[in-house]
Scaffold this active site. Structure first.
Site, PDB file in Angstrom:
ATOM      1  N   ARG A   1       1.088  -1.248   0.031  1.00  0.00           N
ATOM      2  CA  ARG A   1       0.001   0.128  -0.018  1.00  0.00           C
ATOM      3  C   ARG A   1       0.970   1.435   0.072  1.00  0.00           C
ATOM      4  NH1 ARG A   1      -4.507   2.837  -1.004  1.00  0.00           N
ATOM      5  NH2 ARG A   1      -4.783   4.483   0.430  1.00  0.00           N
ATOM      6  N   LEU A   2       0.577   2.333  -0.971  1.00  0.00           N
ATOM      7  CA  LEU A   2       1.249   3.295  -0.930  1.00  0.00           C
ATOM      8  C   LEU A   2       0.402   4.263  -0.343  1.00  0.00           C
ATOM      9  CD1 LEU A   2       2.609   3.748  -4.724  1.00  0.00           C
ATOM     10  CD2 LEU A   2       3.729   2.369  -2.540  1.00  0.00           C
ATOM     11  N   HIS A   3       0.681   4.842   0.887  1.00  0.00           N
ATOM     12  CA  HIS A   3      -0.178   5.786   1.826  1.00  0.00           C
ATOM     13  C   HIS A   3       0.238   7.003   1.941  1.00  0.00           C
ATOM     14  CE1 HIS A   3      -3.714   6.191   4.554  1.00  0.00           C
ATOM     15  NE2 HIS A   3      -2.741   6.903   5.181  1.00  0.00           N
TER      16      HIS A   3
ATOM     17  N   GLU B   1       0.957  10.536   3.338  1.00  0.00           N
ATOM     18  CA  GLU B   1       0.572  11.121   4.727  1.00  0.00           C
ATOM     19  C   GLU B   1      -0.884  12.209   4.796  1.00  0.00           C
ATOM     20  OE1 GLU B   1       3.213  13.947   6.094  1.00  0.00           O
ATOM     21  OE2 GLU B   1       3.265  13.324   8.172  1.00  0.00           O
TER      22      GLU B   1
ATOM     23  N   CYS C   1      -8.670   8.679   4.576  1.00  0.00           N
ATOM     24  CA  CYS C   1      -7.093   8.248   4.565  1.00  0.00           C
ATOM     25  C   CYS C   1      -7.240   7.501   5.939  1.00  0.00           C
ATOM     26  CB  CYS C   1      -6.338   9.349   4.675  1.00  0.00           C
ATOM     27  SG  CYS C   1      -6.722  10.363   3.225  1.00  0.00           S
TER      28      CYS C   1
ATOM     29  N   GLY D   1      -1.734  15.996   1.462  1.00  0.00           N
ATOM     30  CA  GLY D   1      -2.626  16.964   0.396  1.00  0.00           C
ATOM     31  C   GLY D   1      -2.374  16.714  -0.788  1.00  0.00           C
TER      32      GLY D   1
ATOM     33  N   THR E   1     -12.533  18.682  -4.964  1.00  0.00           N
ATOM     34  CA  THR E   1     -11.028  18.416  -4.262  1.00  0.00           C
ATOM     35  C   THR E   1      -9.738  18.998  -5.172  1.00  0.00           C
ATOM     36  OG1 THR E   1      -9.361  16.870  -3.106  1.00  0.00           O
ATOM     37  CG2 THR E   1     -11.059  16.017  -4.530  1.00  0.00           C
TER      38      THR E   1
ATOM     39  N   ASP F   1      -2.794  16.783  -8.767  1.00  0.00           N
ATOM     40  CA  ASP F   1      -2.216  15.658  -8.037  1.00  0.00           C
ATOM     41  C   ASP F   1      -0.774  15.877  -8.353  1.00  0.00           C
ATOM     42  OD1 ASP F   1      -1.119  13.695  -6.662  1.00  0.00           O
ATOM     43  OD2 ASP F   1      -2.895  12.223  -7.194  1.00  0.00           O
TER      44      ASP F   1
ATOM     45  N   ARG G   1       1.700  14.205  -6.539  1.00  0.00           N
ATOM     46  CA  ARG G   1       2.548  13.109  -6.057  1.00  0.00           C
ATOM     47  C   ARG G   1       3.344  12.520  -6.988  1.00  0.00           C
ATOM     48  NH1 ARG G   1      -2.139  10.065  -2.899  1.00  0.00           N
ATOM     49  NH2 ARG G   1      -3.441  10.717  -4.793  1.00  0.00           N
TER      50      ARG G   1
END
Length: 623
Positions: free
Chosen positions: A75-77, A79, A93, A118, A139, A151, A153
């Site tokens: 799992r890539l979670h 923060e 989350c 975020g 969002t 996004d 990330r």
């Protein structure tokens, strides 16, 4: 959204290396516990302090790399301070983090905790985006309005961390196709995308809908404003035979761990993880919450077969599965709470002796010390009996709110960890309190919620089944060990080269074998009587039927114990070493005989009255 082509060169020039590793025990607010190996890294491409949590039997998953074996679950979670720490319901989350730790612990793998608050824009900017969402933006639109990307990330560091451990082939726990695409472009083989559950609240419906509509997250949602659904039913419900095959595959490992189970006085975490993966704990859970909705026939066969490996494990697993079924009998509000994180919440249950309850504003306070809390070492919840005046009630309490007393030092069933629980003046909200008569009845509150047949039967039916099934499985294992021993053992002061060649030994084996067969026939007769009542609504037993099935269960346990006695008497002194399985089986069965379902004096008395149509001298639901 960041999009990488398959031909893109990795953005980092040097591989990352593990910097440190430390063991961290984890406990979540609902009482779920796990143990993680937390790793830090040198050389991550973005310079951030990302963490990798190795969970379950992760080392074994790395050793078993290959296209024909199960890849580690990852799992890539990203923060999320508001969701992970403060429990914000504006996102999903926190629940996803909790879900991921449990799912990965069960099968072995890694949770990567990535410092990308975020979706990469940072904590303050995320809170600014929340303010814009309150004005009507979704969002993604809110991020763009702040001059940021939808996004931002980048999962290059995640790929480095996986590379550092040699996890080049993984199963990815995500609903987000972008994670799959980025990792694939970075050289990580995502063998399977495993969806997370839908953690819907009144506050996050628009947020989840935006993820589904805008970035193709695999999420199914009801219409806005409708009630949050119960977790989706499991689309891969095994058949009776398939579940038993899974259990049979566990038996060799249960035998290997039986000595450890007894020594540590609880079922090992590795065994619990394997039981979860096999679906043992969700076999009785209703299909509407993701369970299998199976019946008594499957349940007792699972307990019996587990006991052929380890009696303590069979006892614990049988009761934990049974208690999931008990939770499904509660009213909707309590069920929403306990099933929020999956179809198999683990709960210990005990009413010996019942505590005392006092009604207060908003609920009750309970005080007491409860014994024989089997499975409590792995439980999130406890079901505790207490008397409110003359009314016996059951109270649903997080284990974390109770004092656990380590008192389970016994001759047998040591691995069940059936310790004591204590509370003094503990507040329990009204929705987690229920009169025992309502809970135990065929028309319990859950019977109006779930159509599954097993929810519509009296509770005592299942409660009496674990001990006889465990005793039978233990006796079947014992006769198997005895046969192997006879084929090689030389008995002193006899002419035969092996025990199996002695006519007297042959007769003893026949006696023991016959006792096991007798135990099995009585056990099957009890199941037949109980199953015959399923077609009635409400399900109910005549006194004669109740007497028949309780007598058959008692006689089954007695025959199992007699078989074990015959086997031990004819097996020589070496089997009494603590390392030998036969002495453990004998001690476990001796303790089983003291359970109320197998204590023969009261069973014979009440069964005799029922068969003679004299009426029971105790309430029928207590027999």
């Amino acid at each position: 959204m960041t999009v990488l082509s398959e031909t893109m060169v990795r953005p980092y020039g040097q591989p990352a290396t593990v910097r440190s590793q430390v063991t961290v025990p984890l406990r979540f607010p609902d009482g779920f516990t796990a143990t993680a190996e937390v790793m830090t890294f040198h050389g991550l491409s973005d310079g951030q302090e990302h963490l990798l949590l190795a969970l379950g039997e992760w080392e074994q998953t790395l050793l078993n790399q290959g296209p024909s074996v199960k890849a580690p679950l990852v799992r890539l979670h990203s923060e999320c301070l508001t969701g992970d720490v403060f429990g914000s319901e504006r996102c999903d989350c926190g629940p996803q983090l909790r879900e991921a730790v449990e799912e990965i612990s069960a099968v072995g793998g890694f949770l990567l905790y990535l410092r990308q608050e975020g979706r990469g824009i940072g904590l303050y900017s995320k809170l600014d985006a929340y303010a814009l969402q309150d004005q009507g933006l979704d969002t993604y639109e809110a991020n763009v309005a702040l001059g940021r990307g939808e996004d931002e990330r980048d999962y290059s560091a995640a790929a480095q961390m996986l590379d550092a451990l040699g996890a080049g082939r993984i199963n990815l726990l995500t609903n987000n196709p972008d994670k799959v695409g980025q990792l694939a472009a970075l050289g990580i083989n995502v063998a399977e995308q495993v969806p997370t559950r839908v953690h819907l609240s009144e506050a996050n419906h628009r947020y989840l809908a935006a993820k589904r509509n805008h970035t193709a997250h695999t999420i199914e949602l009801p219409a806005a404003g409708s009630a949050a659904p119960t977790p989706a039913a499991n689309p891969e419900v095994p058949t009776h035979d398939e579940l038993l095959a899974r259990v049979d595959a566990l038996v060799p490992r249960l035998r290997e761990r039986a000595e450890e189970t007894e020594r540590i006085r609880q079922v090992p975490d590795a065994t619990i993880a394997e039981l979860k993966q096999a679906g043992v704990f969700q076999m009785l859970a209703p299909k509407a919450v993701g369970g299998f909705g199976m019946g008594l026939e499957t349940y007792v066969q699972v307990v019996r077969r587990l006991a052929q490996g380890c009696v303590s494990t069979a006892w614990s697993a049988g009761h934990l599965a049974e208690h999931v079924w008990m939770l499904a009998r509660w009213p909707q509000e309590a069920q929403d709470e306990v099933f929020a994180n999956g179809p198999a919440p683990l709960a210990a249950a005990t009413g010996a002796p019942p505590g005392k309850a006092a009604e207060v504003t908003g609920g009750f306070t309970i005080t007491g010390r409860w014994s024989f809390a089997s499975g409590v070492m792995h439980s999130e919840w406890a079901l505790l009996a207490a008397l409110h005046g003359d009314v016996r009630m059951q109270f649903l309490v997080p284990v974390a709110d109770l004092e656990l007393l380590d008192v389970w030092h016994t001759a047998g069933l040591r691995g069940t960890g059936s310790n004591d629980l204590r509370a003094k003046g503990l507040f329990v909200p009204a929705h987690r309190a229920l009169a025992w008569d309502r809970l135990a009845a065929a028309d319990n509150p859950g019977s109006g919620i779930h159509p599954d047949p097993n929810i519509h039967i009296p509770m005592a039916t299942f409660l009496n089944m674990v001990a006889p099934a465990a005793a039978l499985g233990a006796a079947e294992h014992a006769i198997e060990v005895f046969r192997e021993l006879m084929m090689v053992r030389k008995v002193k002061q006899t002419a035969q080269k092996r025990q199996a060649d002695s006519p007297l030994a042959q007769a003893r084996f026949s006696q023991a074998y016959g006792q096991v067969a007798t135990a099995r026939l009585h056990w099957e007769e009890a199941i037949r009587v109980v199953s015959g009542s399923y077609e009635r609504r409400p399900v109910a037993f005549t006194d004669k039927e109740r007497a028949q099935y309780r007598l058959s269960l008692g006689l089954s346990g007695a025959a199992s114990a007699e078989a074990v006695r015959l086997i031990l008497t004819g097996s020589g002194g070496s089997v009494h070493r603590l390392s030998h399985p036969l002495q453990r089986i004998q001690r476990d069965v001796n303790v089983l005989l003291n359970h109320t379902s197998l204590t023969m004096d009261p069973v014979l008395e009440q069964a005799g009255r029922g068969l003679l149509d004299l009426g029971f001298t105790i309430p029928a639901e207590q027999f």
